[in-house]
Every structure is written in structure tokens, then in C-alpha cells.
Design a protein around this motif. Structure first.
Motif, PDB file in Angstrom:
ATOM      1  N   ASN A   1      51.602 -35.192 129.583  1.00  9.40           N
ATOM      2  CA  ASN A   1      50.919 -36.069 130.509  1.00  9.40           C
ATOM      3  C   ASN A   1      51.235 -37.520 130.177  1.00  9.40           C
ATOM      4  O   ASN A   1      51.589 -37.842 129.050  1.00  9.40           O
ATOM      5  CB  ASN A   1      49.410 -35.830 130.458  1.00  9.40           C
ATOM      6  CG  ASN A   1      49.050 -34.458 130.994  1.00  9.40           C
ATOM      7  OD1 ASN A   1      49.519 -34.058 132.053  1.00  9.40           O
ATOM      8  ND2 ASN A   1      48.251 -33.729 130.247  1.00  9.40           N
ATOM      9  N   GLU A   2      51.083 -38.373 131.165  1.00  6.72           N
ATOM     10  CA  GLU A   2      51.411 -39.774 130.955  1.00  6.72           C
ATOM     11  C   GLU A   2      50.403 -40.446 130.034  1.00  6.72           C
ATOM     12  O   GLU A   2      49.274 -39.989 129.870  1.00  6.72           O
ATOM     13  CB  GLU A   2      51.458 -40.520 132.293  1.00  6.72           C
ATOM     14  CG  GLU A   2      50.130 -40.617 133.009  1.00  6.72           C
ATOM     15  CD  GLU A   2      49.908 -39.488 133.978  1.00  6.72           C
ATOM     16  OE1 GLU A   2      50.438 -38.368 133.740  1.00  6.72           O
ATOM     17  OE2 GLU A   2      49.210 -39.709 134.973  1.00  6.72           O
ATOM     18  N   GLN A   3      50.854 -41.534 129.440  1.00  7.83           N
ATOM     19  CA  GLN A   3      49.987 -42.335 128.597  1.00  7.83           C
ATOM     20  C   GLN A   3      49.448 -43.514 129.397  1.00  7.83           C
ATOM     21  O   GLN A   3      50.140 -44.073 130.248  1.00  7.83           O
ATOM     22  CB  GLN A   3      50.762 -42.839 127.375  1.00  7.83           C
ATOM     23  CG  GLN A   3      51.226 -41.697 126.479  1.00  7.83           C
ATOM     24  CD  GLN A   3      52.001 -42.170 125.266  1.00  7.83           C
ATOM     25  OE1 GLN A   3      51.794 -43.268 124.775  1.00  7.83           O
ATOM     26  NE2 GLN A   3      52.893 -41.328 124.780  1.00  7.83           N
TER      27      GLN A   3
ATOM     28  N   PHE B   1      47.938 -47.315 128.986  1.00  9.30           N
ATOM     29  CA  PHE B   1      48.081 -48.385 128.007  1.00  9.30           C
ATOM     30  C   PHE B   1      47.019 -49.458 128.161  1.00  9.30           C
ATOM     31  O   PHE B   1      46.580 -49.784 129.276  1.00  9.30           O
ATOM     32  CB  PHE B   1      49.458 -49.047 128.144  1.00  9.30           C
ATOM     33  CG  PHE B   1      50.565 -48.216 127.578  1.00  9.30           C
ATOM     34  CD1 PHE B   1      51.144 -47.195 128.312  1.00  9.30           C
ATOM     35  CD2 PHE B   1      51.020 -48.443 126.286  1.00  9.30           C
ATOM     36  CE1 PHE B   1      52.162 -46.420 127.787  1.00  9.30           C
ATOM     37  CE2 PHE B   1      52.035 -47.675 125.746  1.00  9.30           C
ATOM     38  CZ  PHE B   1      52.602 -46.661 126.503  1.00  9.30           C
TER      39      PHE B   1
ATOM     40  N   PHE C   1      59.520 -40.169 132.163  1.00  8.33           N
ATOM     41  CA  PHE C   1      58.617 -41.154 132.763  1.00  8.33           C
ATOM     42  C   PHE C   1      59.340 -42.492 132.922  1.00  8.33           C
ATOM     43  O   PHE C   1      60.225 -42.828 132.128  1.00  8.33           O
ATOM     44  CB  PHE C   1      57.394 -41.386 131.865  1.00  8.33           C
ATOM     45  CG  PHE C   1      56.644 -40.144 131.475  1.00  8.33           C
ATOM     46  CD1 PHE C   1      57.066 -39.374 130.400  1.00  8.33           C
ATOM     47  CD2 PHE C   1      55.511 -39.754 132.158  1.00  8.33           C
ATOM     48  CE1 PHE C   1      56.382 -38.221 130.021  1.00  8.33           C
ATOM     49  CE2 PHE C   1      54.815 -38.609 131.796  1.00  8.33           C
ATOM     50  CZ  PHE C   1      55.258 -37.849 130.728  1.00  8.33           C
TER      51      PHE C   1
ATOM     52  N   TYR D   1      57.927 -46.477 133.171  1.00  7.77           N
ATOM     53  CA  TYR D   1      56.806 -47.393 133.137  1.00  7.77           C
ATOM     54  C   TYR D   1      57.302 -48.794 133.473  1.00  7.77           C
ATOM     55  O   TYR D   1      58.450 -49.150 133.193  1.00  7.77           O
ATOM     56  CB  TYR D   1      56.176 -47.439 131.740  1.00  7.77           C
ATOM     57  CG  TYR D   1      55.408 -46.205 131.334  1.00  7.77           C
ATOM     58  CD1 TYR D   1      56.072 -45.116 130.770  1.00  7.77           C
ATOM     59  CD2 TYR D   1      54.026 -46.133 131.479  1.00  7.77           C
ATOM     60  CE1 TYR D   1      55.367 -43.983 130.377  1.00  7.77           C
ATOM     61  CE2 TYR D   1      53.317 -45.008 131.085  1.00  7.77           C
ATOM     62  CZ  TYR D   1      53.997 -43.942 130.537  1.00  7.77           C
ATOM     63  OH  TYR D   1      53.289 -42.828 130.140  1.00  7.77           O
TER      64      TYR D   1
ATOM     65  N   GLY E   1      49.920 -54.660 129.753  1.00  5.73           N
ATOM     66  CA  GLY E   1      50.290 -53.365 129.216  1.00  5.73           C
ATOM     67  C   GLY E   1      51.248 -52.643 130.145  1.00  5.73           C
ATOM     68  O   GLY E   1      51.618 -53.153 131.202  1.00  5.73           O
ATOM     69  N   LEU E   2      51.648 -51.443 129.753  1.00  8.49           N
ATOM     70  CA  LEU E   2      52.571 -50.656 130.563  1.00  8.49           C
ATOM     71  C   LEU E   2      51.802 -49.863 131.612  1.00  8.49           C
ATOM     72  O   LEU E   2      50.716 -49.342 131.351  1.00  8.49           O
ATOM     73  CB  LEU E   2      53.356 -49.679 129.687  1.00  8.49           C
ATOM     74  CG  LEU E   2      54.584 -50.231 128.968  1.00  8.49           C
ATOM     75  CD1 LEU E   2      54.195 -51.197 127.868  1.00  8.49           C
ATOM     76  CD2 LEU E   2      55.427 -49.089 128.412  1.00  8.49           C
TER      77      LEU E   2
ATOM     78  N   LEU F   1      52.289 -46.716 134.547  1.00 10.46           N
ATOM     79  CA  LEU F   1      53.147 -45.623 134.973  1.00 10.46           C
ATOM     80  C   LEU F   1      53.653 -45.852 136.396  1.00 10.46           C
ATOM     81  O   LEU F   1      52.880 -46.110 137.315  1.00 10.46           O
ATOM     82  CB  LEU F   1      52.385 -44.302 134.919  1.00 10.46           C
ATOM     83  CG  LEU F   1      53.186 -43.068 135.324  1.00 10.46           C
ATOM     84  CD1 LEU F   1      54.222 -42.743 134.253  1.00 10.46           C
ATOM     85  CD2 LEU F   1      52.264 -41.886 135.566  1.00 10.46           C
TER      86      LEU F   1
ATOM     87  N   LYS G   1      56.729 -39.912 137.205  1.00 10.07           N
ATOM     88  CA  LYS G   1      57.013 -38.966 136.129  1.00 10.07           C
ATOM     89  C   LYS G   1      57.688 -37.719 136.681  1.00 10.07           C
ATOM     90  O   LYS G   1      57.445 -37.313 137.815  1.00 10.07           O
ATOM     91  CB  LYS G   1      55.732 -38.577 135.396  1.00 10.07           C
ATOM     92  CG  LYS G   1      54.704 -37.853 136.248  1.00 10.07           C
ATOM     93  CD  LYS G   1      53.460 -37.536 135.422  1.00 10.07           C
ATOM     94  CE  LYS G   1      52.401 -36.819 136.270  1.00 10.07           C
ATOM     95  NZ  LYS G   1      51.175 -36.545 135.489  1.00 10.07           N
TER      96      LYS G   1
ATOM     97  N   THR H   1      58.140 -33.725 135.719  1.00 14.37           N
ATOM     98  CA  THR H   1      57.586 -32.702 134.820  1.00 14.37           C
ATOM     99  C   THR H   1      58.004 -31.310 135.281  1.00 14.37           C
ATOM    100  O   THR H   1      57.203 -30.396 135.317  1.00 14.37           O
ATOM    101  CB  THR H   1      56.048 -32.804 134.779  1.00 14.37           C
ATOM    102  OG1 THR H   1      55.541 -32.740 136.111  1.00 14.37           O
ATOM    103  CG2 THR H   1      55.606 -34.090 134.129  1.00 14.37           C
TER     104      THR H   1
END
Lengths: 116, 115
Positions: A103-105, A107, B34, B36, B43-44, B46, B49, B51
Motif C-alpha cells: 500500500n502507498e505511504q 507523508f 508508485f 509521488y 511532503g510527498l 501519491l 500506483k 499493483t
């Protein structure tokens, strides 16, 4: 809206000081991460945690330690700050990997630390 | 082991022209991939993605990426650049059979959009 917050956006410390960087997430995520970001080097993983009181070293753990006493909070500790630890520090969280994919993170905004 | 290479450290385009940011990866197992985006002093976030479902992935803000296993690539595209797209972009590979939660980040591509 999901949120990862970091205690400070900017921090200036002196060489030899003990430094605490705090990260809090409100998504009930099991996984939490600390990265440092330096120009031209991308993000490098310092430590991560997949559960309360659990931690694993990342790629560059030297000079750092972490603490995870509660699920929502992950702290990065610089025991004795040095000038080469001047950097941007990013915290992230994620839910556990599924059976076939990660799964994505998510931040936080980052803490820019300067060590003089 | 896994790795990711972003082939361009800087890309400059004019507003309204297509964007192509290139990413190659290597992994021993089926990867999760992914993209980003990071705007200055943020911050980063998304973008999209992959999968193991559809190989053409659509993301936010008109971006999309195509997973090409034979070429081990996951390039990011957008048909028409906007000034607000100026940012740094990171390609990330995660492989399930490695330590839980470890992902590998590319070094980043800085996108400049000229008026």
C-alpha cells in the motif's frame, strides 16, 4: 482527510545536542517510517516500525534511534547531533501490505533540521 | 534485491506540451510501483500506483503511467503540462518478498514548466 503531522517544520540545533523529531498519524496505520532527504540522493530509509514497540533498521540507521510507544506516534532521536545530519527528515505511514502488493505511504510535511 | 533508476534528473517542458518522466526498475519478484510528487517545502503526495491489475494506471491531475514488464519500465506521462506541475517526482518500487515495509526510492526528477 488523512493526516501525518511532524512536530516542527524547521529546527536548528548545535553539535552534540540530543534531538527529538516527533511524528503523529491519525489513520490507525501499523507501519511508520523515517526518511532523510538530501539533494541528488532521493529518500533514504533510516528506520521503520511495523507495530508498537517494534522497529527495524533501514539503510542508514547509524547515529539515529527511534521510539514507538503508541501506535500513532513514531519518534526519531539523534543521540548526539552532528553537522552531517543536517537534512530534511520525512515521516510516513502506511497500512500493512496486502497479499500481492504494498500500500502507498502517506507523508508528513517534513522537518528541515540544521545542525551548527 | 530491488532498485529503481530515474533516467533524467531534470526535465524542462513548455506549458501545454506533453510530459514524460522515465523510470526503470529491477526486482526479483512482482513489484508494486508508485509515483509521488513533491512540491517545494512539502511532503510527498501519491500520484498513482501499479499493483498488478491494469498495466495502464491513471492517477491524479491527469497523470498516467504504463507498466511494461518486458522493458522493466514505469514511465510517467501527462498529455499537457500545467505550470502547477512544476515539482520533484519520485518513482518507488516495493517488493512484497522483502522486509515488511521497505521501499526503494529513485533519486527524483525535477520538472520545470516554462510559460
Amino acid at each position: 482527510d488523512v493526516k501525518v503531522t511532524q512536530s516542527s517544520r524547521y529546527l536548528v540545533k548545535r553539535t552534540g545536542e540530543k534531538v527529538f523529531l516527533e511524528c503523529v498519524q491519525d489513520m490507525d496505520h501499523e507501519n511508520m517510517f523515517w526518511y532523510r532527504q538530501d539533494p541528488g540522493l532521493g529518500l533514504r530509509l533510516i528506520y521503520f516500525s511495523y507495530d508498537v514497540k517494534m522497529k527495524e533498521k533501514g539503510d542508514i540507521p547509524e547515529g539515529y534511534s527511534v521510539s514507538r510507544e503508541k501506535k500513532e506516534r513514531f519518534s526519531l532521536i539523534l543521540e548526539s547531533a552532528s553537522t552531517n545530519q543536517t537534512s530534511m527528515y520525512l515521516c510516513a505511514s502506511s497500512s500493512p501490505a496486502g497479499q500481492v502488493h504494498y500500500n502507498e505511504q502517506f507523508f508528513g510535511p517534513g522537518t528541515r533540521l540544521t545542525v551548527l | 534485491a530491488q532498485s529503481v533508476t530515474q533516467l533524467d534528473s531534470h526535465v524542462s517542458v513548455s506549458e501545454g506540451t506533453p510530459v514524460l518522466l522515465r523510470c526503470n526498475y529491477s526486482s526479483s519478484y512482482s513489484p508494486s510501483l508508485f509515483w509521488y510528487v513533491q512540491h517545494p517545502n512539502k511532503g510527498l503526495q501519491l500520484l498513482l500506483k501499479y499493483t498488478s491489475a491494469a498495466t495502464l494506471v491513471k492517477g491524479i491531475n491527469g497523470f498516467e503511467a504504463e507498466f511494461k514488464k518486458s522493458e522493466t519500465s514505469f514511465h510517467l506521462t501527462k498529455p499537457s503540462a500545467h505550470m502547477s506541475d512544476a515539482a520533484e517526482y519520485f518513482c518507488v518500487v516495493s517488493v512484497l518478498n522483502t522486509n515488511a515495509g521497505k521501499s526503494t526510492f529513485g533519486d527524483g526528477t525535477t520538472l520545470t514548466v516554462k510559460p
